[in-house]
Design an enzyme around this catalytic site. Structure first.
Site, PDB file in Angstrom:
ATOM      1  N   LYS A   9       0.808  -1.221   0.000  1.00  0.00           N
ATOM      2  CA  LYS A   9       0.000   0.000   0.000  1.00  0.00           C
ATOM      3  C   LYS A   9       0.848   1.282   0.000  1.00  0.00           C
ATOM      4  CE  LYS A   9      -3.936  -2.126   2.364  1.00  0.00           C
ATOM      5  NZ  LYS A   9      -4.796  -2.029   3.570  1.00  0.00           N
ATOM      6  N   TYR A  49     -12.441  -1.941  -4.683  1.00  0.00           N
ATOM      7  CA  TYR A  49     -13.028  -1.933  -3.341  1.00  0.00           C
ATOM      8  C   TYR A  49     -14.549  -1.771  -3.363  1.00  0.00           C
ATOM      9  CZ  TYR A  49      -8.365  -1.776  -1.317  1.00  0.00           C
ATOM     10  OH  TYR A  49      -7.077  -2.077  -0.952  1.00  0.00           O
ATOM     11  N   ASN A 112      -1.892   0.049   6.929  1.00  0.00           N
ATOM     12  CA  ASN A 112      -1.354  -1.203   7.464  1.00  0.00           C
ATOM     13  C   ASN A 112      -0.452  -1.927   6.467  1.00  0.00           C
ATOM     14  OD1 ASN A 112      -3.243  -2.324   5.745  1.00  0.00           O
ATOM     15  ND2 ASN A 112      -4.545  -3.135   7.365  1.00  0.00           N
ATOM     16  N   HIS A 115      -2.209  -5.466   1.572  1.00  0.00           N
ATOM     17  CA  HIS A 115      -3.507  -6.122   1.380  1.00  0.00           C
ATOM     18  C   HIS A 115      -3.213  -7.510   0.848  1.00  0.00           C
ATOM     19  CE1 HIS A 115      -7.436  -7.143  -0.395  1.00  0.00           C
ATOM     20  NE2 HIS A 115      -6.716  -7.588  -1.414  1.00  0.00           N
ATOM     21  N   GLU A 126      -8.990 -10.906  -7.954  1.00  0.00           N
ATOM     22  CA  GLU A 126      -8.081  -9.785  -7.741  1.00  0.00           C
ATOM     23  C   GLU A 126      -6.868  -9.848  -8.678  1.00  0.00           C
ATOM     24  OE1 GLU A 126      -7.406  -9.955  -3.492  1.00  0.00           O
ATOM     25  OE2 GLU A 126      -9.311  -8.944  -3.090  1.00  0.00           O
TER      26      GLU A 126
END
Length: 139
Positions: A9, A49, A112, A115, A126
Protein backbone atom coordinates in the site's frame (compact mmCIF):
# COMPACT_ATOMS: atom_id res chain seq x y z
CA UNK A 1 -4.83 -22.70 -4.92
CA UNK A 2 -1.17 -21.97 -5.10
CA UNK A 3 -1.53 -18.26 -5.87
CA UNK A 4 -2.66 -15.18 -4.03
CA UNK A 5 -2.78 -11.46 -4.65
CA UNK A 6 -0.98 -8.77 -2.67
CA UNK A 7 -0.87 -5.00 -2.65
CA UNK A 8 1.93 -3.12 -0.96
CA UNK A 9 0.00 0.00 0.00
CA UNK A 10 0.91 3.70 -0.36
CA UNK A 11 2.14 4.10 3.23
CA UNK A 12 4.75 1.41 2.60
CA UNK A 13 5.87 2.63 -0.83
CA UNK A 14 6.18 6.19 0.59
CA UNK A 15 8.48 4.89 3.32
CA UNK A 16 10.51 2.86 0.77
CA UNK A 17 9.99 -0.46 2.58
CA UNK A 18 8.88 -2.54 -0.43
CA UNK A 19 12.14 -4.50 -0.34
CA UNK A 20 11.75 -5.28 3.35
CA UNK A 21 8.19 -6.53 2.77
CA UNK A 22 9.30 -8.61 -0.23
CA UNK A 23 12.04 -10.18 1.91
CA UNK A 24 9.47 -11.24 4.52
CA UNK A 25 7.29 -12.73 1.76
CA UNK A 26 10.21 -14.64 0.23
CA UNK A 27 11.61 -15.75 3.60
CA UNK A 28 8.24 -17.43 4.21
CA UNK A 29 8.40 -19.59 1.08
CA UNK A 30 6.19 -17.54 -1.20
CA UNK A 31 7.53 -16.66 -4.65
CA UNK A 32 6.73 -13.31 -6.25
CA UNK A 33 5.84 -14.39 -9.80
CA UNK A 34 4.53 -11.01 -10.97
CA UNK A 35 4.94 -7.51 -9.60
CA UNK A 36 4.39 -3.98 -10.84
CA UNK A 37 4.37 -0.52 -9.30
CA UNK A 38 1.31 1.48 -10.33
CA UNK A 39 -0.68 4.55 -9.33
CA UNK A 40 -4.31 3.56 -8.81
CA UNK A 41 -6.84 5.81 -10.50
CA UNK A 42 -9.94 6.67 -8.53
CA UNK A 43 -11.98 4.52 -10.92
CA UNK A 44 -9.68 1.50 -10.55
CA UNK A 45 -9.62 1.83 -6.74
CA UNK A 46 -13.41 2.20 -6.54
CA UNK A 47 -13.84 -0.88 -8.73
CA UNK A 48 -11.43 -2.94 -6.65
CA UNK A 49 -13.03 -1.93 -3.34
CA UNK A 50 -16.64 -1.89 -4.64
CA UNK A 51 -17.66 -4.40 -1.96
CA UNK A 52 -17.12 -1.62 0.61
CA UNK A 53 -19.00 1.08 -1.36
CA UNK A 54 -21.77 1.49 1.24
CA UNK A 55 -19.45 1.48 4.25
CA UNK A 56 -18.64 4.75 6.05
CA UNK A 57 -14.87 4.35 5.49
CA UNK A 58 -15.13 3.90 1.68
CA UNK A 59 -14.22 7.50 0.69
CA UNK A 60 -11.23 7.57 3.07
CA UNK A 61 -10.07 4.18 1.75
CA UNK A 62 -10.21 5.36 -1.88
CA UNK A 63 -8.43 8.62 -1.01
CA UNK A 64 -5.69 6.68 0.81
CA UNK A 65 -5.25 4.01 -1.90
CA UNK A 66 -4.91 6.70 -4.61
CA UNK A 67 -2.57 8.91 -2.53
CA UNK A 68 0.60 7.36 -3.90
CA UNK A 69 2.01 4.41 -5.80
CA UNK A 70 1.23 0.83 -4.82
CA UNK A 71 2.92 -2.44 -5.75
CA UNK A 72 0.56 -5.15 -6.95
CA UNK A 73 1.84 -8.72 -6.82
CA UNK A 74 1.00 -12.31 -7.59
CA UNK A 75 2.46 -14.67 -5.00
CA UNK A 76 2.81 -18.41 -5.42
CA UNK A 77 3.36 -21.24 -2.95
CA UNK A 78 1.61 -24.00 -1.05
CA UNK A 79 -1.64 -22.72 0.50
CA UNK A 80 -0.67 -19.24 -0.72
CA UNK A 81 -3.82 -17.42 0.47
CA UNK A 82 -3.69 -18.78 4.00
CA UNK A 83 0.09 -18.50 4.23
CA UNK A 84 0.12 -14.86 3.11
CA UNK A 85 -2.69 -13.93 5.49
CA UNK A 86 -0.59 -15.34 8.33
CA UNK A 87 2.50 -13.47 7.11
CA UNK A 88 0.55 -10.18 6.90
CA UNK A 89 -0.80 -10.39 10.45
CA UNK A 90 -4.01 -8.91 11.88
CA UNK A 91 -5.56 -5.88 10.17
CA UNK A 92 -4.99 -3.87 13.35
CA UNK A 93 -1.21 -3.88 13.86
CA UNK A 94 -1.71 -3.73 17.63
CA UNK A 95 -3.24 -7.23 17.41
CA UNK A 96 -0.72 -8.61 14.90
CA UNK A 97 1.75 -11.29 15.95
CA UNK A 98 5.44 -10.47 16.23
CA UNK A 99 7.34 -10.93 12.99
CA UNK A 100 4.34 -10.26 10.72
CA UNK A 101 4.43 -7.52 8.10
CA UNK A 102 1.82 -5.44 9.88
CA UNK A 103 3.45 -5.76 13.32
CA UNK A 104 6.77 -4.68 11.83
CA UNK A 105 5.62 -2.00 9.38
CA UNK A 106 1.97 -0.88 9.74
CA UNK A 107 1.26 2.62 11.04
CA UNK A 108 -2.40 2.03 11.99
CA UNK A 109 -5.50 0.08 10.90
CA UNK A 110 -5.83 1.91 7.57
CA UNK A 111 -2.14 2.44 6.83
CA UNK A 112 -1.35 -1.20 7.46
CA UNK A 113 1.15 -1.58 4.61
CA UNK A 114 -0.34 -4.56 2.77
CA UNK A 115 -3.51 -6.12 1.38
CA UNK A 116 -3.92 -9.82 0.67
CA UNK A 117 -6.73 -11.89 -0.78
CA UNK A 118 -9.05 -13.46 1.77
CA UNK A 119 -10.02 -16.54 -0.25
CA UNK A 120 -8.93 -18.56 -3.28
CA UNK A 121 -11.94 -17.26 -5.20
CA UNK A 122 -11.11 -13.63 -4.42
CA UNK A 123 -7.44 -14.23 -5.22
CA UNK A 124 -8.39 -15.23 -8.78
CA UNK A 125 -10.66 -12.20 -9.16
CA UNK A 126 -8.08 -9.78 -7.74
CA UNK A 127 -5.20 -11.19 -9.82
CA UNK A 128 -7.30 -10.87 -12.99
CA UNK A 129 -8.27 -7.31 -12.05
CA UNK A 130 -4.64 -6.16 -12.21
CA UNK A 131 -2.75 -8.69 -14.36
CA UNK A 132 -3.16 -10.36 -17.73
CA UNK A 133 -1.73 -13.82 -18.46
CA UNK A 134 1.31 -12.39 -20.28
CA UNK A 135 2.43 -10.62 -17.11
CA UNK A 136 2.45 -13.71 -14.89
CA UNK A 137 5.43 -16.01 -14.97
CA UNK A 138 4.63 -19.65 -14.42
CA UNK A 139 7.04 -21.46 -12.12
Amino acid sequence: MRRTFSIIKPDATKRNITGSINKIIEDNNLVIIAQKRIKLSQEKAEGFYAIHKEKPFFRDLIEYMTSGPVVVQVLEGDNAVEKYRNIMGATNPENAENGTIRKLHALNIQENSVHGSDSNENAKIEINYFFNDDEIFNN
